[in-house]
Motif scaffolding. Structure first.
Motif, PDB file in Angstrom:
ATOM      1  N   LEU A   1      -2.151   1.599  -4.774  1.00 35.98           N
ATOM      2  CA  LEU A   1      -1.550   0.281  -4.572  1.00 35.98           C
ATOM      3  C   LEU A   1      -0.276   0.162  -5.396  1.00 35.98           C
ATOM      4  CD1 LEU A   1      -1.935  -2.672  -3.405  1.00 35.98           C
ATOM      5  CD2 LEU A   1      -3.004  -3.208  -5.615  1.00 35.98           C
ATOM      6  N   GLY A   2       0.783  -0.345  -4.807  1.00 32.95           N
ATOM      7  CA  GLY A   2       2.006  -0.654  -5.531  1.00 32.95           C
ATOM      8  C   GLY A   2       2.097  -2.145  -5.782  1.00 32.95           C
ATOM      9  N   ILE A   3       2.538  -2.538  -6.969  1.00 36.04           N
ATOM     10  CA  ILE A   3       2.703  -3.949  -7.327  1.00 36.04           C
ATOM     11  C   ILE A   3       4.117  -4.141  -7.849  1.00 36.04           C
ATOM     12  CG2 ILE A   3       1.993  -5.811  -8.866  1.00 36.04           C
ATOM     13  CD1 ILE A   3      -0.813  -4.629  -8.879  1.00 36.04           C
ATOM     14  N   SER A   4       4.885  -4.996  -7.194  1.00 37.32           N
ATOM     15  CA  SER A   4       6.255  -5.297  -7.600  1.00 37.32           C
ATOM     16  C   SER A   4       6.297  -6.668  -8.258  1.00 37.32           C
ATOM     17  CB  SER A   4       7.183  -5.274  -6.375  1.00 37.32           C
ATOM     18  OG  SER A   4       8.485  -5.700  -6.718  1.00 37.32           O
ATOM     19  N   LEU A   5       6.773  -6.716  -9.496  1.00 31.89           N
ATOM     20  CA  LEU A   5       6.799  -7.953 -10.271  1.00 31.89           C
ATOM     21  C   LEU A   5       8.219  -8.527 -10.341  1.00 31.89           C
ATOM     22  CD1 LEU A   5       4.569  -6.901 -13.312  1.00 31.89           C
ATOM     23  CD2 LEU A   5       3.852  -8.162 -11.266  1.00 31.89           C
ATOM     24  N   ASP A   6       8.294  -9.828 -10.533  1.00 31.95           N
ATOM     25  CA  ASP A   6       9.557 -10.527 -10.805  1.00 31.95           C
ATOM     26  C   ASP A   6       9.543 -10.911 -12.267  1.00 31.95           C
ATOM     27  OD1 ASP A   6      11.718 -12.203 -11.081  1.00 31.95           O
ATOM     28  OD2 ASP A   6      10.891 -13.812  -9.842  1.00 31.95           O
ATOM     29  N   THR A   7      10.254 -10.171 -13.115  1.00 29.97           N
ATOM     30  CA  THR A   7      10.206 -10.395 -14.559  1.00 29.97           C
ATOM     31  C   THR A   7      11.384 -11.208 -15.083  1.00 29.97           C
ATOM     32  OG1 THR A   7      11.248  -8.219 -14.852  1.00 29.97           O
ATOM     33  CG2 THR A   7       8.844  -8.330 -15.038  1.00 29.97           C
TER      34      THR A   7
ATOM     35  N   ARG B   1       0.835  -1.187   0.000  1.00 26.15           N
ATOM     36  CA  ARG B   1       0.000   0.000   0.000  1.00 26.15           C
ATOM     37  C   ARG B   1       0.878   1.248   0.000  1.00 26.15           C
ATOM     38  NH1 ARG B   1      -4.733   0.815  -1.934  1.00 26.15           N
ATOM     39  NH2 ARG B   1      -5.251  -1.296  -1.193  1.00 26.15           N
ATOM     40  N   ILE B   2       0.881   1.979  -1.119  1.00 23.63           N
ATOM     41  CA  ILE B   2       1.631   3.228  -1.225  1.00 23.63           C
ATOM     42  C   ILE B   2       0.924   4.334  -0.443  1.00 23.63           C
ATOM     43  CG2 ILE B   2       2.342   5.049  -2.833  1.00 23.63           C
ATOM     44  CD1 ILE B   2       2.854   2.883  -4.912  1.00 23.63           C
ATOM     45  N   ALA B   3      -0.363   4.408  -0.592  1.00 21.19           N
ATOM     46  CA  ALA B   3      -1.208   5.354   0.133  1.00 21.19           C
ATOM     47  C   ALA B   3      -2.579   4.705   0.263  1.00 21.19           C
ATOM     48  CB  ALA B   3      -1.292   6.692  -0.608  1.00 21.19           C
ATOM     49  N   ASP B   4      -3.486   5.364   0.973  1.00 20.42           N
ATOM     50  CA  ASP B   4      -4.801   4.771   1.199  1.00 20.42           C
ATOM     51  C   ASP B   4      -5.487   4.385  -0.106  1.00 20.42           C
ATOM     52  OD1 ASP B   4      -4.507   5.012   3.898  1.00 20.42           O
ATOM     53  OD2 ASP B   4      -5.694   6.852   4.080  1.00 20.42           O
TER      54      ASP B   4
END
Length: 583
Positions: free
Chosen positions: A397-403, A391-394
């Motif tokens: 949403l942040g999503i981190s991928l493994d590419t 959660r970046i802010a309320d």
């Protein structure tokens, strides 16, 4: 799957985590990836000093500004070359202006007075913290690609610490003055998938002492003291190597300074980590898990030169992805064994596995200001994954991928399981009314490697075009932020922006501040501002202090033979306001 991590939750624990991270720094990566205390410390001096906890826990973030500001960013000044031939000196140069891009939506008048800040953070990418004495380095193809060896590489730790210091000095986000929430690294944090490099990276980010030297602690054993004329030998004024013929200076004491202890204050912000191919694969391109690569990496032999025809053939196999398992690399080491130089073996050069990478981030020794795990959780360890949401802010949403494709080659892709997870995250974000920022190492155009994962041979792989199509179906996706190409490039994709940032190993050695604002007129803006490290623009060859080495790191990168002069991108790829329709 991993729970969503919250930046806000980590902020309450800053003082505690700063002290805890410093006190426990001496446990280091030996605990994280299974080296015993003796093995972890045999080739390295003690990693933390008794006063480290006091120094790191007492640092404070600067006060937030009352208004937008430019100091410390490329909106204020940039490094620039002085006129001249041969080796070019750098100094202070003109600022880069902010460009408003209306590719996806028209900017409306008066928006700067109406807007509210939703989030602000910093992107690091392609730090390439590098052990230049590592046996898996392939400097011998320097004639084929400038990425094989760079004269500035021995200073990668000093350069990265100067970047940390720059972020610590920022008073807030340049366009809005909003507090910076976190730093995200988008992969290739290390260079050779080496445990030593992973330790150096984690200490750079979270704080501690780093001695960027492996092998013999008394001397440097890499190509810059090899007697081979194709490499710059800074310590030898009487040695006319190829780079000195181009005007490179002699700097007595350079190698000793480059391999001595560096102190990092650690970021005064929480930080998150995304994985890249150089973090996951030996050499950045060979399938992991082969015991031969482990034995060669920790051993006492290193190839430093190769005939031009053999170098060209070898690099062609790497570039075209013809050797994903490293069979040709092993054969090259066997057939060229008479050329192998002897170096001091070192267990800290061993490759780390994806699971060890995650465990190292979870190690309290590298907690810094959090969050615990820097995005990764025990769920990642249990499931054998390296992707997560936070959660970046309320309402962001942040999503981190493994590419990274575990089958080998430096281009990437996603497996079906991760793609399905991504679909689920995007669907949930729509239901929650959350905006989405996606982070990955690879760009959309460098996700063309569809080799099956050796551990999941029946799982399909999915490329960049498919990911673009998926993200484009979700109006709440605002940006896909990545690196890999070592180039600044910002590309519109229908309803969102792909923001690619240059590396911190090649010139111009930049990071990027990203701000998300609601213009309150039916549009949003993503504002991007590039920053350089804190190192002085002007160098002094007699100044081998830590700041002086940071300055040399930048100037040497500018002068690196074969460097690509367009990696900084066009004005539309640098300091920008990227306008979007509100989804």
């Amino acid at each position: 799957m991993p729970r969503i991590r919250s930046v806000a939750a980590s902020l309450d624990r800053r003082s505690f985590l700063a002290a805890a991270g410093a006190v426990s720094a001496s446990t280091g990566i030996g605990l994280a990836v299974g080296l015993s205390g003796g093995e972890a410390n045999a080739a390295r001096p003690a990693a933390a000093r008794p006063d480290a906890a006091t120094a790191l826990s007492s640092r404070k973030a600067p006060a937030a500004p009352l208004a937008p500001y430019t100091e410390g960013t490329t909106l204020h000044t940039t490094s620039a070359p002085h006129p001249g031939q041969g080796y070019v000196r750098l100094g202070e140069g003109p600022a880069w202006e902010r460009v408003v891009r209306s590719d996806l939506a028209a900017p409306k008048a008066g928006r700067t007075d109406r807007r509210t800040a939703l989030a602000a953070f910093v992107q690091f990418t392609d730090l390439h913290i590098v052990d230049t004495q590592h046996p898996l380095r392939y400097e011998y193809v320097r004639g084929e690609t400038s990425s094989a060896w760079r004269p500035q590489e021995t200073l990668s730790v000093a350069g990265a610490v100067a970047l940390v210091e720059r972020v610590n000095a920022l008073r807030g986000a340049p366009a809005t003055g909003a507090p910076l929430g976190f730093v995200m690294t988008t992969g290739d944090n290390t260079d050779n998938n080496s445990r030593a490099e992973l330790d150096w990276f984690l200490r750079t980010m979270s704080g501690g002492s780093i001695t960027p030297n492996t092998g013999d602690p008394r001397r440097y054993e890499g190509v810059q003291d090899s007697g081979l004329k194709e490499y710059w030998h800074p310590d030898r004024a009487d040695f006319r190597d190829a780079d000195k013929q181009l005007g490179f200076p002699a700097i007595p004491g350079f190698l000793q300074a480059a391999t001595r202890e560096v102190r990092s204050p650690g970021l005064n912000l929480p930080w998150y980590s995304t994985v890249g191919n150089h973090d996951s694969l030996p050499g950045g391109c060979y399938a992991s898990g082969d015991s031969w690569f482990h034995e060669f990496a920790v051993g006492g032999k290193k190839l430093m030169s190769l005939p031009e025809d053999r170098a060209a053939a070898f690099w062609k196999s790497v570039k075209k992805g013809l050797d994903p398992k490293g069979d040709r690399f092993r054969e090259l080491m066997r057939t060229e064994r008479k050329r192998l130089s002897s170096i001091t073996p070192d267990a800290s050069r061993a490759p780390f596995t994806p699971t060890e990478y995650v465990r190292a981030h979870l190690d309290p020794a590298y907690a810094g200001l959090g969050p615990a795990g820097h995005g990764y959780t025990q769920d990642n360890v249990d499931a054998g994954t390296q992707h997560y949401a936070f959660r970046i802010a309320d309402d962001v949403l942040g999503i981190s991928l493994d590419t990274t494709d575990p089958a080998g080659h430096y281009e990437g892709s996603l497996g079906t399981a991760q793609l399905d997870w991504l679909k689920g995250q995007l669907k949930q974000a729509e239901q929650d009314g959350s905006y989405v920022i996606v982070f990955s190492h690879h760009t959309s155009t460098s996700m063309r490697n569809l080799r099956p994962d050796p551990d999941r041979p029946n799982e399909a792989r999915h490329g960049g075009e498919e990911v673009l199509e998926l993200l484009g179906r979700h109006s709440r996706v605002l940006a896909w932020i990545n690196g890999h190409s070592h180039r600044n490039k910002i590309t519109p994709h229908g309803s969102f922006w792909e923001i690619t940032t240059a590396s911190h190993i090649d010139h111009p050695q930049l990071a990027r501040v990203v701000e998300l604002v609601d213009n309150r007129d039916g549009t949003l803006s993503v504002l991007t501002t590039l920053i350089e490290s804190s190192a002085p623009h002007r160098t002094d060859f007699a100044d081998l202090s830590q700041p002086g080495l940071g300055a040399l790191y930048r100037e040497l990168a500018f002068n690196a033979p074969g460097r690509k002069p367009d990696l900084g991108g066009d004005r539309d790829d640098r300091n920008t306001e990227l306008v979007l329709r509100k989804g």
